[in-house]
Design an enzyme around this catalytic site. Structure first.
Site, PDB file in Angstrom:
ATOM      1  N   ASP A 267       0.963  -1.101   0.036  1.00 11.52           N
ATOM      2  CA  ASP A 267      -0.074   0.117  -0.103  1.00 11.52           C
ATOM      3  C   ASP A 267       0.760   1.376  -0.200  1.00 11.52           C
ATOM      4  O   ASP A 267       2.200   1.101   0.302  1.00 11.52           O
ATOM      5  CB  ASP A 267      -1.010   0.007   1.092  1.00 11.52           C
ATOM      6  CG  ASP A 267      -0.215   0.125   2.616  1.00 11.52           C
ATOM      7  OD1 ASP A 267       0.940  -0.725   2.656  1.00 11.52           O
ATOM      8  OD2 ASP A 267      -0.789   0.994   3.642  1.00 11.52           O
TER       9      ASP A 267
ATOM     10  N   HIS B  12       6.056   9.799   0.822  1.00 12.70           N
ATOM     11  CA  HIS B  12       4.966  10.566   1.368  1.00 12.70           C
ATOM     12  C   HIS B  12       4.775  11.874   0.733  1.00 12.70           C
ATOM     13  O   HIS B  12       3.929  12.421   0.912  1.00 12.70           O
ATOM     14  CB  HIS B  12       4.931  10.526   3.014  1.00 12.70           C
ATOM     15  CG  HIS B  12       4.872   9.293   3.464  1.00 12.70           C
ATOM     16  ND1 HIS B  12       4.202   9.078   4.917  1.00 12.70           N
ATOM     17  CD2 HIS B  12       5.254   7.984   3.088  1.00 12.70           C
ATOM     18  CE1 HIS B  12       4.536   7.931   5.383  1.00 12.70           C
ATOM     19  NE2 HIS B  12       5.036   7.213   4.271  1.00 12.70           N
TER      20      HIS B  12
ATOM     21  N   ASP C 130       9.051   3.680  -1.002  1.00 10.85           N
ATOM     22  CA  ASP C 130       8.179   3.187   0.392  1.00 10.85           C
ATOM     23  C   ASP C 130       6.858   2.453  -0.559  1.00 10.85           C
ATOM     24  O   ASP C 130       5.925   3.317  -0.593  1.00 10.85           O
ATOM     25  CB  ASP C 130       7.989   4.463   0.898  1.00 10.85           C
ATOM     26  CG  ASP C 130       7.231   3.999   2.275  1.00 10.85           C
ATOM     27  OD1 ASP C 130       7.103   2.995   2.580  1.00 10.85           O
ATOM     28  OD2 ASP C 130       7.072   4.904   2.896  1.00 10.85           O
TER      29      ASP C 130
ATOM     30  N   THR D  30     -17.478  36.728   6.533  1.00  8.89           N
ATOM     31  CA  THR D  30     -17.283  37.125   8.016  1.00  8.89           C
ATOM     32  C   THR D  30     -18.110  36.088   8.773  1.00  8.89           C
ATOM     33  O   THR D  30     -19.208  36.166   8.964  1.00  8.89           O
ATOM     34  CB  THR D  30     -17.783  38.540   7.926  1.00  8.89           C
ATOM     35  OG1 THR D  30     -18.901  38.793   7.357  1.00  8.89           O
ATOM     36  CG2 THR D  30     -16.793  39.450   7.657  1.00  8.89           C
TER      37      THR D  30
ATOM     38  N   GLU E 132      -0.028  -0.966   5.819  1.00 12.76           N
ATOM     39  CA  GLU E 132       1.098  -0.424   6.576  1.00 12.76           C
ATOM     40  C   GLU E 132       0.920   1.187   6.809  1.00 12.76           C
ATOM     41  O   GLU E 132       1.072   1.593   7.802  1.00 12.76           O
ATOM     42  CB  GLU E 132       2.465  -0.609   6.162  1.00 12.76           C
ATOM     43  CG  GLU E 132       3.434  -0.583   7.000  1.00 12.76           C
ATOM     44  CD  GLU E 132       3.951   0.915   7.059  1.00 12.76           C
ATOM     45  OE1 GLU E 132       4.788   1.130   8.203  1.00 12.76           O
ATOM     46  OE2 GLU E 132       3.823   1.707   6.179  1.00 12.76           O
TER      47      GLU E 132
HETATM   48  N1  BES Z   1       8.522   2.910   5.517  1.00  9.24           N
HETATM   49  C1  BES Z   1       8.038   3.817   6.428  1.00  9.24           C
HETATM   50  C2  BES Z   1       8.478   3.937   7.639  1.00  9.24           C
HETATM   51  C3  BES Z   1       9.881   4.724   7.646  1.00  9.24           C
HETATM   52  C4  BES Z   1       9.844   5.958   7.428  1.00  9.24           C
HETATM   53  C5  BES Z   1      11.104   4.216   7.685  1.00  9.24           C
HETATM   54  C6  BES Z   1      11.218   6.583   7.368  1.00  9.24           C
HETATM   55  C7  BES Z   1      12.273   4.715   7.825  1.00  9.24           C
HETATM   56  C8  BES Z   1      12.323   6.154   7.470  1.00  9.24           C
HETATM   57  C9  BES Z   1       6.686   3.403   6.506  1.00  9.24           C
HETATM   58  O1  BES Z   1       5.724   3.121   5.479  1.00  9.24           O
HETATM   59  C10 BES Z   1       5.670   4.495   7.165  1.00  9.24           C
HETATM   60  O2  BES Z   1       5.581   5.574   6.283  1.00  9.24           O
HETATM   61  N2  BES Z   1       5.387   4.424   8.184  1.00  9.24           N
HETATM   62  C11 BES Z   1       4.311   5.306   8.642  1.00  9.24           C
HETATM   63  C12 BES Z   1       3.614   4.554  10.213  1.00  9.24           C
HETATM   64  C13 BES Z   1       2.332   4.967  10.432  1.00  9.24           C
HETATM   65  C14 BES Z   1       1.303   5.423   9.210  1.00  9.24           C
HETATM   66  C15 BES Z   1       1.681   4.161  11.621  1.00  9.24           C
HETATM   67  C16 BES Z   1       5.198   6.476   9.601  1.00  9.24           C
HETATM   68  O3  BES Z   1       6.313   6.309   9.759  1.00  9.24           O
HETATM   69  O4  BES Z   1       4.352   7.608   9.232  1.00  9.24           O
HETATM   70 MN    MN Z   2       7.050   1.863   4.368  1.00 13.50          MN
HETATM   71 MN    MN Z   3       5.260   5.146   4.479  1.00  7.21          MN
END
Ligand code: BES
Ligand code: MN
Ligand code: MN
Length: 458
Positions: free
Chosen positions: A89, A428, A120, A316, A154
């Protein structure tokens, strides 16, 4: 191994074509309208795993998005069972107009492939699928017993995976869990991560009067929920970056001397970092370096705030409601449930009587720390050295992978975080990308890693 590596080297172009197909699915787990796309992406993985020779490939439905499982268990009972975890995802793509090319039509520019999910985590999932394929194609076998679990939730906190693991403990039983969903330290700085921050994600809704009001007829007599919310947010942290919630820091493990020295040894340039982000000054908790703040200290950040009139021009109005999304990154041994309680109590305490407040927890993830003195880590270290021609550094991560702790608790299996992304690949964000050299070296490293793991006695 030579033949396998030659095979990987000669398959470069095909790997990229296959990755582009994987990246084409808009598998955004948080969007209900993408539910079908998420499912189709799971089916793509299933077919792909079957085509490379994995067995018992199955898409397991959950209350949310499906989990894909596969295994290959013919290495013999003397060889370790390795559980490889990843996620298919991805995060939403907004703001769309900031993408140079469409997020689900991957494009190669320079050394990178650009698409949502490239770093990611689809690129890293593909790394393992191709490393497995190389062994099965060339040797008709894998050096270790492999189980694969690729989930679709995830990015929304793995909400159904914990139950899935609890229900399928035997199926997933393994000696070690391998996760490629983190980043290297920097370009030409491969890394093994040994800690992840946790997460506690909250939403606040502030209600003022029973309806939107004319700000001239009522303004000055009735409190404004946006103003009240801004005051609440301002009281969560002081101007030195310290979080003011009572008891917030109580459970944090004190920093060890060795770790502090290890972090100090890593090259980090605040000036370069500021330049890359175009900010004049950095901001964070007093008394800690940037890396310490990113890796070893908790945070509290407003992720979104809305309410009232936000269209063009002016209206307003004294709005009836205001909202904020607030997340806290946690470090060992802070517990998300406890932090949610402390946050809720504190916000209630500082909310003025002029408005009502409702506070909800959205999702949680426990912080994780893994021992670095283990034979599994040693094997990862040796594989990276061979695959990248450079010894990895040991790092922590600021991000979260909530399921790591579940694996530790339910399967009693240690995790090896072997990441091939780079910290500035815009995970992201718009223009997410993955460096194709790291993608390729990742496949080689993973294929060597399975071999190194096979040398360990079970
Ligand atoms: N792959 C990331 C985690 C990550 C981010 C590892 C930066 C190393 C460096 C994972 O997909 C992620 O984004 N996790 C989320 C978790 C949350 C949605 C519970 C995060 O870290 O925001
Ligand atoms: Mn990830
Ligand atoms: Mn992520």
């Amino acid at each position: 191994m030579k033949e396998i590596i030659n095979f990987i080297d000669s398959s470069k172009e095909r790997y990229i074509d296959e990755l582009i197909k994987f990246l084409a699915y808009p598998s955004i787990s948080t969007n209900p309208e993408n539910k079908k796309d998420v499912e189709e992406c799971a089916l793509f993985i299933k077919q792909h795993l079957e085509s490379i020779g994995m067995e018992n490939v199955k898409v397991y439905p959950t209350k949310g998005h499906p989990v894909v499982y596969a295994d290959w268990l013919h290495a013999g009972s003397g060889k370790p069972v390795v559980l490889i975890y990843g996620h298919y995802d991805v995060q939403p793509v907004d703001p769309l107009d900031l993408w140079t090319s469409p997020p689900f039509a991957a494009e190669i520019r320079g050394e990178n492939i650009y698409a949502r999910g490239s770093a990611d985590d689809k690129g890293q999932v593909m790394i393992h699928m191709k490393a497995i394929e190389a062994h099965l194609k060339k040797n008709k076998s894998l050096p270790v017993n492999v189980k694969l679990i690729i989930e679709g939730e995830e990015e929304i906190g793995s909400i159904n995976l914990e139950d899935f693991i609890a229900e399928h403990k035997n199926l997933l039983k393994a000696d070690v869990v391998v996760i490629s969903d983190t980043a290297m330290y920097d370009k030409d700085f491969p890394a093994i991560s040994y800690a992840l921050r946790g997460l506690c994600y909250m939403q606040i809704e502030v209600t003022g009067p029973n309806r939107d009001l004319h700000s001239g007829q009522y303004g000055g007599a009735v409190d404004n929920p946006i103003n009240a919310l801004a005051n609440i947010i301002a009281k969560l942290k002081d101007d030195k970056g310290r979080i003011l919630i009572d008891g917030f820091y109580d459970d944090i493990l004190p920093r060890g001397k060795i770790e502090k020295e290890n972090i100090e040894k890593l090259p980090f340039d605040d000036i370069k970092y500021k330049k890359s982000l175009e900010v004049d000054e950095l901001f964070g908790e007093d008394g800690y370096s940037t890396l310490e703040r990113l890796w070893t200290r908790p945070t509290l950040d407003c992720n979104g705030i809305w309410g009232g009139f936000t269209g063009d021009g002016a209206k307003t109005v004294l709005p009836a409601k205001a909202y904020a999304k607030i997340s806290m990154r946690l470090v060992p041994n802070q517990q998300p449930d406890k932090i949610e309680k402390l946050f809720t109590e504190y916000v209630k305490k500082i909310t003025p009587k002029t408005v009502k407040v409702s506070i909800n927890g959205l999702h949680h993830g426990k912080p994780a720390i893994t021992p670095i003195e283990s034979k599994w880590i040693r094997a990862a270290f040796d594989s990276i050295r061979q695959g990248f021609g450079k010894e990895p550094v040991f790092i922590r991560e600021g991000g979260s992978i909530p399921i790591v702790v579940t694996f530790q608790e339910l399967l009693k299996a240690p995790a090896v975080l072997l990441g091939f992304g780079l910290p500035d690949e815009n995970a992201h964000s718009p223009d997410e990308h993955m460096n194709l050299n790291n993608f390729h070296k990742g496949i080689i490293t993973a294929s060597i890693f399975y071999n190194e793991l096979a040398k360990l006695n079970n």
